[in-house]
Design a protein around this motif. Structure first.
Motif, PDB file in Angstrom:
ATOM      1  N   LYS A 161     -13.852   4.176  -3.630  1.00  0.00           N
ATOM      2  CA  LYS A 161     -13.387   4.111  -5.011  1.00  0.00           C
ATOM      3  C   LYS A 161     -11.909   3.745  -5.124  1.00  0.00           C
ATOM      4  O   LYS A 161     -11.382   3.647  -6.232  1.00  0.00           O
ATOM      5  CB  LYS A 161     -13.640   5.458  -5.696  1.00  0.00           C
ATOM      6  CG  LYS A 161     -15.116   5.783  -5.849  1.00  0.00           C
ATOM      7  CD  LYS A 161     -15.326   7.183  -6.391  1.00  0.00           C
ATOM      8  CE  LYS A 161     -16.816   7.518  -6.451  1.00  0.00           C
ATOM      9  NZ  LYS A 161     -17.068   8.906  -6.897  1.00  0.00           N
ATOM     10  N   SER A 162     -11.233   3.568  -3.998  1.00  0.00           N
ATOM     11  CA  SER A 162      -9.822   3.212  -4.029  1.00  0.00           C
ATOM     12  C   SER A 162      -9.653   1.749  -4.423  1.00  0.00           C
ATOM     13  O   SER A 162     -10.609   0.971  -4.425  1.00  0.00           O
ATOM     14  CB  SER A 162      -9.172   3.450  -2.666  1.00  0.00           C
ATOM     15  OG  SER A 162      -9.660   2.521  -1.714  1.00  0.00           O
ATOM     16  N   SER A 163      -8.419   1.377  -4.756  1.00  0.00           N
ATOM     17  CA  SER A 163      -8.163  -0.002  -5.151  1.00  0.00           C
ATOM     18  C   SER A 163      -8.385  -0.973  -3.992  1.00  0.00           C
ATOM     19  O   SER A 163      -8.706  -2.135  -4.189  1.00  0.00           O
ATOM     20  CB  SER A 163      -6.725  -0.140  -5.668  1.00  0.00           C
ATOM     21  OG  SER A 163      -5.792   0.255  -4.670  1.00  0.00           O
ATOM     22  N   ARG A 206     -18.622   4.577  -3.111  1.00  0.00           N
ATOM     23  CA  ARG A 206     -18.043   4.056  -4.352  1.00  0.00           C
ATOM     24  C   ARG A 206     -18.886   4.448  -5.556  1.00  0.00           C
ATOM     25  O   ARG A 206     -18.374   4.595  -6.670  1.00  0.00           O
ATOM     26  CB  ARG A 206     -17.947   2.530  -4.247  1.00  0.00           C
ATOM     27  CG  ARG A 206     -17.269   1.830  -5.412  1.00  0.00           C
ATOM     28  CD  ARG A 206     -17.379   0.325  -5.223  1.00  0.00           C
ATOM     29  NE  ARG A 206     -16.693  -0.381  -6.298  1.00  0.00           N
ATOM     30  CZ  ARG A 206     -15.606  -1.124  -6.148  1.00  0.00           C
ATOM     31  NH1 ARG A 206     -15.067  -1.247  -4.945  1.00  0.00           N
ATOM     32  NH2 ARG A 206     -15.050  -1.745  -7.159  1.00  0.00           N
ATOM     33  N   ARG A 260       0.843  -1.196   0.000  1.00  0.00           N
ATOM     34  CA  ARG A 260       0.000   0.000   0.000  1.00  0.00           C
ATOM     35  C   ARG A 260       0.880   1.248   0.000  1.00  0.00           C
ATOM     36  O   ARG A 260       1.919   1.284   0.646  1.00  0.00           O
ATOM     37  CB  ARG A 260      -0.929   0.018   1.213  1.00  0.00           C
ATOM     38  CG  ARG A 260      -1.953  -1.107   1.210  1.00  0.00           C
ATOM     39  CD  ARG A 260      -2.859  -1.028   2.433  1.00  0.00           C
ATOM     40  NE  ARG A 260      -3.813  -2.129   2.451  1.00  0.00           N
ATOM     41  CZ  ARG A 260      -4.993  -2.095   1.848  1.00  0.00           C
ATOM     42  NH1 ARG A 260      -5.361  -1.009   1.183  1.00  0.00           N
ATOM     43  NH2 ARG A 260      -5.802  -3.119   1.898  1.00  0.00           N
ATOM     44  N   SER A 292      -9.729  -1.796   2.664  1.00  0.00           N
ATOM     45  CA  SER A 292      -9.275  -0.563   3.318  1.00  0.00           C
ATOM     46  C   SER A 292     -10.239  -0.165   4.431  1.00  0.00           C
ATOM     47  O   SER A 292      -9.824   0.314   5.487  1.00  0.00           O
ATOM     48  CB  SER A 292      -9.160   0.571   2.288  1.00  0.00           C
ATOM     49  OG  SER A 292      -8.161   0.281   1.330  1.00  0.00           O
ATOM     50  N   GLU A 310      -2.444   5.835   0.486  1.00  0.00           N
ATOM     51  CA  GLU A 310      -3.497   4.888   0.887  1.00  0.00           C
ATOM     52  C   GLU A 310      -3.580   4.778   2.404  1.00  0.00           C
ATOM     53  O   GLU A 310      -4.675   4.803   2.991  1.00  0.00           O
ATOM     54  CB  GLU A 310      -3.221   3.515   0.283  1.00  0.00           C
ATOM     55  CG  GLU A 310      -3.556   3.371  -1.177  1.00  0.00           C
ATOM     56  CD  GLU A 310      -3.298   1.961  -1.672  1.00  0.00           C
ATOM     57  OE1 GLU A 310      -4.270   1.243  -1.991  1.00  0.00           O
ATOM     58  OE2 GLU A 310      -2.124   1.552  -1.737  1.00  0.00           O
ATOM     59  N   ARG A 369     -13.645   8.358  -1.309  1.00  0.00           N
ATOM     60  CA  ARG A 369     -12.241   8.100  -1.624  1.00  0.00           C
ATOM     61  C   ARG A 369     -11.834   6.682  -1.243  1.00  0.00           C
ATOM     62  O   ARG A 369     -11.111   6.016  -1.971  1.00  0.00           O
ATOM     63  CB  ARG A 369     -11.363   9.138  -0.917  1.00  0.00           C
ATOM     64  CG  ARG A 369     -11.422  10.488  -1.590  1.00  0.00           C
ATOM     65  CD  ARG A 369     -11.074  11.646  -0.661  1.00  0.00           C
ATOM     66  NE  ARG A 369     -11.082  12.901  -1.386  1.00  0.00           N
ATOM     67  CZ  ARG A 369     -12.190  13.559  -1.740  1.00  0.00           C
ATOM     68  NH1 ARG A 369     -13.366  13.047  -1.430  1.00  0.00           N
ATOM     69  NH2 ARG A 369     -12.127  14.684  -2.408  1.00  0.00           N
ATOM     70  N   ILE A 370     -12.306   6.235  -0.085  1.00  0.00           N
ATOM     71  CA  ILE A 370     -12.012   4.858   0.318  1.00  0.00           C
ATOM     72  C   ILE A 370     -12.802   3.880  -0.551  1.00  0.00           C
ATOM     73  O   ILE A 370     -12.282   2.854  -0.998  1.00  0.00           O
ATOM     74  CB  ILE A 370     -12.346   4.644   1.799  1.00  0.00           C
ATOM     75  CG1 ILE A 370     -11.482   5.550   2.684  1.00  0.00           C
ATOM     76  CG2 ILE A 370     -12.159   3.185   2.191  1.00  0.00           C
ATOM     77  CD1 ILE A 370     -10.001   5.286   2.600  1.00  0.00           C
ATOM     78  N   SER A 395     -12.791  -0.307  -8.811  1.00  0.00           N
ATOM     79  CA  SER A 395     -11.527  -1.038  -8.713  1.00  0.00           C
ATOM     80  C   SER A 395     -11.720  -2.478  -9.135  1.00  0.00           C
ATOM     81  O   SER A 395     -12.828  -2.962  -9.233  1.00  0.00           O
ATOM     82  CB  SER A 395     -11.002  -0.970  -7.282  1.00  0.00           C
ATOM     83  OG  SER A 395     -11.960  -1.519  -6.403  1.00  0.00           O
TER      84      SER A 395
END
Length: 279
Positions: A156-158, A214, A53, A163, A57, A153-154, A279
């Motif tokens: 849509k993060s990978s 998301r 990470r 996370s 992140e 943000r969390i 993601s």
């Protein structure tokens, strides 16, 4: 919208359950213990990786966890001093400010202001409320605003839900000074309420909020959180005997209409610009 509504129902039902534990485990002990249970559940389900990470992140994960810990602690302190509907109404001002600041068009600004007006009507424009409780609710609102800002943000993060589970673990670690002393107070009759509250109000609610993040923006998500004071007011009346005035009912209708309007207009922009990244 369905994710946020279900998350709101889980959060408010869990609050009703948790309030019954305040006398035995303490306010912060109850909040922190259910956070620890939720962290264990989510870590077991999503099994997040720790390596690979980026620093950015980890920063997002930690900040999201800080927001969760502060929001829950201050919210529970307010629940101990204020009616459920009043607390969730003041708490909602945090994400509503996020929605207002992130708005790009005059229609969205007017709808966000309408949501504020509806919240004011739900609150009854005053009353014999505990001043310290009002301060706790306002601080919970500040943390709720940060939570609203970070959820997309969390989401849509990978890392996604992995996370999220790490963020809840961060929140559990931060509140360990309150959950650890409460551990020896837990009796067998506390087990079911604690697990139910942790599952509904933390594990499920945070997961659904992150999934909603998301699919949409912080602006839309912030106004959708208007469901919280609406659901809180209804449960406060039905379960806790806190009756609603006609003005409060009108306020709830205004808040719901404003949230639906934001979703409608933002949905048109999403169709023009394409779907959100996944993601």
């Amino acid at each position: 919208m369905l994710f946020v509504l279900c998350g709101s129902l889980g959060m408010q039902f869990s609050a009703v359950i948790a309030i019954s534990l305040f006398d035995d485990l303490g306010v912060l002990g109850t909040s922190a213990t259910r956070m620890a249970i939720a962290a264990l559940l989510l870590l077991a389900i999503f099994r997040p990786r720790l390596r690979g990470r980026t620093r950015a992140e980890w920063l997002g994960i930690v900040l999201y966890g800080v927001a969760m810990a502060a929001m829950n602690a201050f919210l529970f302190l307010a629940f101990d001093r204020l009616p459920l509907g009043i607390t969730t109404t003041i708490d909602f001002l945090g994400p509503c400010v996020v929605a207002l600041l992130a708005s790009r068009g005059i229609r969205e600004v007017l709808l966000a202001l309408a949501a504020f007006a509806g919240v004011a009507l739900i609150a009854g424009l005053g009353g014999p409320f505990d001043p310290l409780g009002l301060c706790f609710a306002a601080l919970a609102g500040v943390a709720f605003g940060l939570y609203t800002f970070l959820a997309p943000r969390i989401g849509k993060s990978s890392g996604g839900l992995q996370s999220l589970s790490l963020s809840v673990a961060v929140a559990a670690i931060l509140t360990l000074p309150f959950s650890a002393p409460a551990a020896h107070l837990i009796r067998i009759e506390h087990a079911l309420p604690l697990v139910a509250s942790a599952l509904l109000g933390t594990a499920l609610a945070f997961t659904l909020d992150t999934l909603a993040g998301r699919l949409t923006s912080a602006r839309v998500l912030g106004v959708l959180f208007a469901f919280d004071p609406v659901v809180g007011s209804i449960l406060g009346a039905v379960i806790l005997g806190q009756m609603l005035s006609p003005m409060a009912v009108i306020g709830m209708c205004i808040v719901i209409a404003a949230g639906a309007g934001i979703v409608w207009f933002a949905g048109g922009k999403t169709e023009q610009s394409g779907p959100p990244p996944v993601s």
